[in-house]
Design a protein around this motif. Structure first.
Motif, short mmCIF file in Angstrom:
data_model
loop_
_atom_site.label_atom_id
_atom_site.label_comp_id
_atom_site.label_asym_id
_atom_site.label_seq_id
_atom_site.Cartn_x
_atom_site.Cartn_y
_atom_site.Cartn_z
N PHE A 108 0.85 -1.19 0.00
CA PHE A 108 0.00 0.00 0.00
C PHE A 108 0.89 1.24 0.00
CE2 PHE A 108 -2.75 -3.13 2.17
CZ PHE A 108 -3.93 -2.98 1.45
N HIS A 145 -6.61 -6.79 -6.59
CA HIS A 145 -8.00 -6.79 -6.14
C HIS A 145 -8.97 -6.31 -7.21
CE1 HIS A 145 -7.24 -8.14 -2.14
NE2 HIS A 145 -6.55 -7.09 -1.78
N ASN A 162 -5.71 6.07 -2.59
CA ASN A 162 -5.13 5.18 -1.59
C ASN A 162 -5.97 5.04 -0.33
OD1 ASN A 162 -2.57 4.62 -2.93
ND2 ASN A 162 -2.12 6.79 -2.59
N ASP A 164 -10.02 5.56 1.73
CA ASP A 164 -11.46 5.58 1.52
C ASP A 164 -12.09 6.85 2.09
OD1 ASP A 164 -11.61 5.20 4.29
OD2 ASP A 164 -12.05 3.07 4.13
N GLN A 169 -6.97 3.15 4.96
CA GLN A 169 -6.32 2.45 3.86
C GLN A 169 -7.35 1.75 2.98
OE1 GLN A 169 -3.30 -0.72 4.87
NE2 GLN A 169 -1.92 0.99 4.45
N LEU A 170 -7.29 2.04 1.70
CA LEU A 170 -8.23 1.47 0.75
C LEU A 170 -7.72 0.10 0.29
CD1 LEU A 170 -10.81 1.95 -0.93
CD2 LEU A 170 -9.38 3.09 -2.64
N ARG A 171 -8.46 -0.94 0.67
CA ARG A 171 -8.01 -2.32 0.41
C ARG A 171 -7.69 -2.55 -1.06
NH1 ARG A 171 -10.90 -6.62 -1.56
NH2 ARG A 171 -10.12 -8.72 -1.05
N GLU A 172 -8.51 -2.03 -1.93
CA GLU A 172 -8.35 -2.31 -3.36
C GLU A 172 -7.18 -1.57 -4.00
OE1 GLU A 172 -12.45 -3.32 -2.12
OE2 GLU A 172 -11.18 -1.52 -1.90
N SER A 173 -6.55 -0.66 -3.23
CA SER A 173 -5.39 0.07 -3.78
C SER A 173 -4.10 -0.73 -3.68
CB SER A 173 -5.22 1.42 -3.07
OG SER A 173 -4.77 1.24 -1.73
N LEU A 174 -4.16 -1.91 -3.08
CA LEU A 174 -3.00 -2.79 -2.99
C LEU A 174 -2.43 -3.01 -4.40
CD1 LEU A 174 -1.60 -4.59 -0.72
CD2 LEU A 174 -2.88 -6.49 -1.74
#
Length: 214
Positions: A108, A145, A162, A164, A169-174
């Protein structure tokens, strides 16, 4: 030179674009990175100020001086106009170089709650990556993701969120920088904070921003 949108993924506001930089300007940024004091890239450990080298991140990084390289100032201004966020929220532009085998494993860009990194400008709400050359093979930017892969191409770039709506921390930004299989990879990166990032400003403005954000 007009910016052209190549693709969009709404999950993380991922925008793949071209036209922010000309091929000649990409070459200029690579030269700035080569002429600056590059060092091995590091990662920040968890919720701390401690950074360290790791086998999961294999590249070198340089932060060319805005005063020495006018192209840096021009790029920062264009990014601010493109994304609609004040230039003072930008961290310093970095030029990264990946040789064969160079990579950045899945990670991240934003920081966890409690990180001291949040004290200067808040979290990294946006990432801008600018691809400065064509990679012969490999070096894709991958978002597992959302099942997106971006192939580096000179003069193109990506923008993505990055965090929400709760600034977490935005999970899908991994994402990951996949290994360079053949050739080399040059990119410029700029992270955009929620508020003014003091270290990114000219010296005569740092006190002004510090007073404003206390």
């Amino acid at each position: 030179m007009a910016v052209k949108i190549l693709s969009v993924n709404d999950t993380i506001g991922l925008v793949h674009f071209s036209g922010l930089l000309s091929p000649e300007e990409c070459t200029e940024l690579i030269a700035a990175g080569e002429s600056s004091n590059a060092k091995p890239s590091e990662v920040i450990y968890d919720v701390s100020d401690v950074s360290y080298e790791t086998s999961g991140r294999r590249s070198t990084v340089a932060s060319p001086s805005v005063d020495r390289y006018p192209i840096i100032k021009a790029v920062r201004r264009r990014i601010s106009l493109f994304i609609g966020v004040a230039e003072e929220n930008q961290e310093p532009l970095q030029v990264l170089h990946y040789t064969r085998g160079g990579k950045y494993d899945i990670h991240f860009d934003s920081f966890l709650e409690g990180s001291p990194q949040l004290e200067n400008g808040g979290n990294r709400m946006l990432t801008v990556l600018l691809y400065l050359n064509d990679v012969e093979q490999g070096g894709w930017t991958q978002f597992p993701h959302i099942m997106a892969n971006i192939v580096p191409s000179v003069g193109t770039g990506i923008l993505f969120r990055n965090i929400d709506a709760q600034n977490l921390q935005l999970r899908e930004s991994l994402h990951a920088g996949l290994p360079v299989i053949d050739g080399e990879k040059w990119i410029a990166s700029i992270w955009i904070r929620e508020k003014a990032y003091v270290a990114a400003l000219p010296a005569d403005r740092k006190d002004e921003i510090s007073r404003r954000t206390l």
